[in-house]
Design an enzyme around this catalytic site. Structure first.
Site, short mmCIF file in Angstrom:
data_model
loop_
_atom_site.label_atom_id
_atom_site.label_comp_id
_atom_site.label_asym_id
_atom_site.label_seq_id
_atom_site.Cartn_x
_atom_site.Cartn_y
_atom_site.Cartn_z
N SER A 92 -12.16 5.50 -2.50
CA SER A 92 -10.82 5.23 -1.96
C SER A 92 -9.99 4.39 -2.91
CB SER A 92 -10.91 4.46 -0.64
OG SER A 92 -11.30 5.31 0.37
N PRO A 146 -15.49 -0.48 2.46
CA PRO A 146 -16.30 -1.47 1.71
C PRO A 146 -15.53 -2.24 0.63
CG PRO A 146 -16.76 0.74 0.93
CD PRO A 146 -15.80 0.90 2.07
N GLY A 147 -14.28 -1.90 0.35
CA GLY A 147 -13.53 -2.77 -0.56
C GLY A 147 -12.84 -2.10 -1.74
N GLY A 148 -12.70 -0.78 -1.67
CA GLY A 148 -12.05 -0.06 -2.80
C GLY A 148 -10.62 -0.52 -3.06
N ASP A 187 -11.82 -6.38 8.34
CA ASP A 187 -12.61 -5.21 8.76
C ASP A 187 -13.88 -5.72 9.40
OD1 ASP A 187 -14.17 -2.72 8.75
OD2 ASP A 187 -12.70 -1.99 7.29
N ASP A 189 -9.80 -7.51 14.24
CA ASP A 189 -9.05 -6.28 14.49
C ASP A 189 -7.75 -6.29 13.69
OD1 ASP A 189 -7.83 -4.05 15.50
OD2 ASP A 189 -7.25 -4.98 17.40
N ASP A 241 -5.46 0.80 5.13
CA ASP A 241 -6.10 2.12 5.03
C ASP A 241 -6.91 2.40 6.30
OD1 ASP A 241 -6.89 4.50 3.81
OD2 ASP A 241 -8.56 3.59 2.73
N LYS A 282 -2.66 8.63 8.20
CA LYS A 282 -3.58 9.76 8.34
C LYS A 282 -2.85 10.90 9.04
CE LYS A 282 -6.49 6.79 6.73
NZ LYS A 282 -6.90 6.80 5.32
#
Ligand SMILES: C[S@@+](CC[C@H](N)C(=O)[O-])C[C@H]1O[C@@H](n2cnc3c(N)ncnc32)[C@H](O)[C@@H]1O
Length: 358
Positions: free
Chosen positions: A191, A225-227, A243, A263, A280, A309
């Protein structure tokens, strides 16, 4: 008939067709879209010959969502002989060549589809030969001039192509309209390429420098995860990463990241106003757009870059509706904003939006 050719991701032809129809009408250019599902391009056929050129001059590809490249088509060639494809293409270009406009670039391209990719090697070879022939006929500058008009030959098969041109101010500078990036080995997810492409293609160098300033603060909603956090940390920004998931150890080790398992829809910046909000989260586009509006209207963030999205159908309509409410709210503020929306090469079923406060 003259037309405007738009390249897009395969499967998004209907969305690009709707967008071109709306944007052409806004410029008082009328016609109809022609496409086949899955072939990675749309032709907007103009009722008036001059309208295709007008669109080529007045519709920058960067102001569209779904187009990767826009080309004014002057001719369509079919059943080209495999013995000599250069002569008819050259003749077609020379027939429409106008001495008052200089061509500084040649792009020989193909659709971003499995069938299109099979043409890639041939296109590269063809470009070398055609470039020489064009220069010999004084239809192309001897040195590449990216600030001039570009000639495009778009092969739809080994024996068929569309021929046309684009103006520098309105085109993508990249072949096939695709900005390719190398995946950084230390990034925790692919990502990361979405945000990197957004930063490099949707922000000017000056905007990159000010919006992502070293020492600035950012919030990343849906960070794991941190992209995306990786891209911010690479630019020496302090990041609040929000997250419930796990964030990559190497990012925490930089000392620039604070991870909050919270949240994203109720989180508020811990240390006051931040330079940049990125988001994201996989959620309904109207819900995310409203949240981004809240952050900008309440001045919790100066700027925002986020993904919306997309649903399976009516994607252009969904995006424009989701953004309409945000735009209305921002227009009521004293600040002005630069808003860009793009379906990037590294995006999947989503688009990227940047809203920069001026
Ligand atoms: C597409 S992933 C993000 C990938 C991330 N941008 C990257 O580059 O590694 C979406 C993330 O949003 C998170 N998420 C979804 N809804 C959320 C919410 N309401 N609050 C916080 N995070 C949320 C998910 O846990 C998931 O990790």
């Amino acid at each position: 008939m003259a037309s405007l050719l738009g390249y897009c991701r395969a499967g998004y032809e209907n969305d690009l067709a709707e967008e071109l129809t709306a944007k052409a009408a806004a410029l008082q250019c009328f016609g109809y879209p022609k496409f086949e599902r899955g072939n990675g391009y749309v032709q907007y056929i103009c009722y008036h010959q001059a309208d295709a050129d007008k669109l080529g001059r007045q519709l920058p590809v960067m102001e569209t969502i779904f187009a990767r490249q826009l080309v004014v088509v002057t001719g369509t060639l079919e059943q080209l002989s495999r013995e000599d494809r250069v002569s008819p293409v050259l003749a077609e270009i020379l027939q429409h060549d106008d001495d008052s406009v200089q061509n500084g670039l040649l792009q020989v391209e193909h659709a971003d589809t499995d069938a299109g990719k099979e043409l890639a090697k041939f296109c590269r070879k063809f470009a070398v030969v055609l470039r020489q022939a064009l220069r010999k006929n004084r239809a192309l500058t001897f040195k590449e001039k990216p600030q001039d008009r570009a000639l495009h030959v778009f092969f739809t098969d080994f024996d068929a192509c569309l021929v046309g041109y684009s103006y520098a101010a309105c085109r993508s500078p990249h072949a096939n309209g695709i900005y390719r990036l190398k995946f950084p080995a230390a990034a925790p997810s692919r990502s990361t390429l979405k945000l990197e492409e957004a930063i490099l293609t949707m922000l000017s160098p000056h905007e990159q420098h000010t919006v992502l300033r070293a020492g600035g603060r950012a919030v990343d909603l849906g960070a794991c995860p941190g992209g995306w956090t990786y891209q911010l940390v690479q630019r020496d920004m302090f990041v609040e990463a929000i997250d419930n998931g796990l964030i990559a150890e190497n990012l925490m080790a930089t000392g620039l990241v604070e991870h909050f398992a919270a949240d994203g829809f109720s989180y508020k910046p811990q240390f006051g106003r931040v330079d940049l909000l990125v988001c994201d989260m996989i959620e309904q586009p109207d819900r995310v757009a409203r949240l981004m509006g809240d952050w900008l209207v309440n001045r919790w963030a100066d700027h925002a870059i986020f993904n919306l999205k997309l649903p399976m159908k009516k994607r252009y309509e969904t995006v424009t509706q989701a953004m309409a409410d945000v735009l209305t709210r921002l227009q009521k503020l004293e600040d002005s904003f630069v808003i860009r929306m793009r379906h990037l090469y590294h995006d999947r079923d989503e688009i990227t939006v940047s809203i920069l406060r001026e």
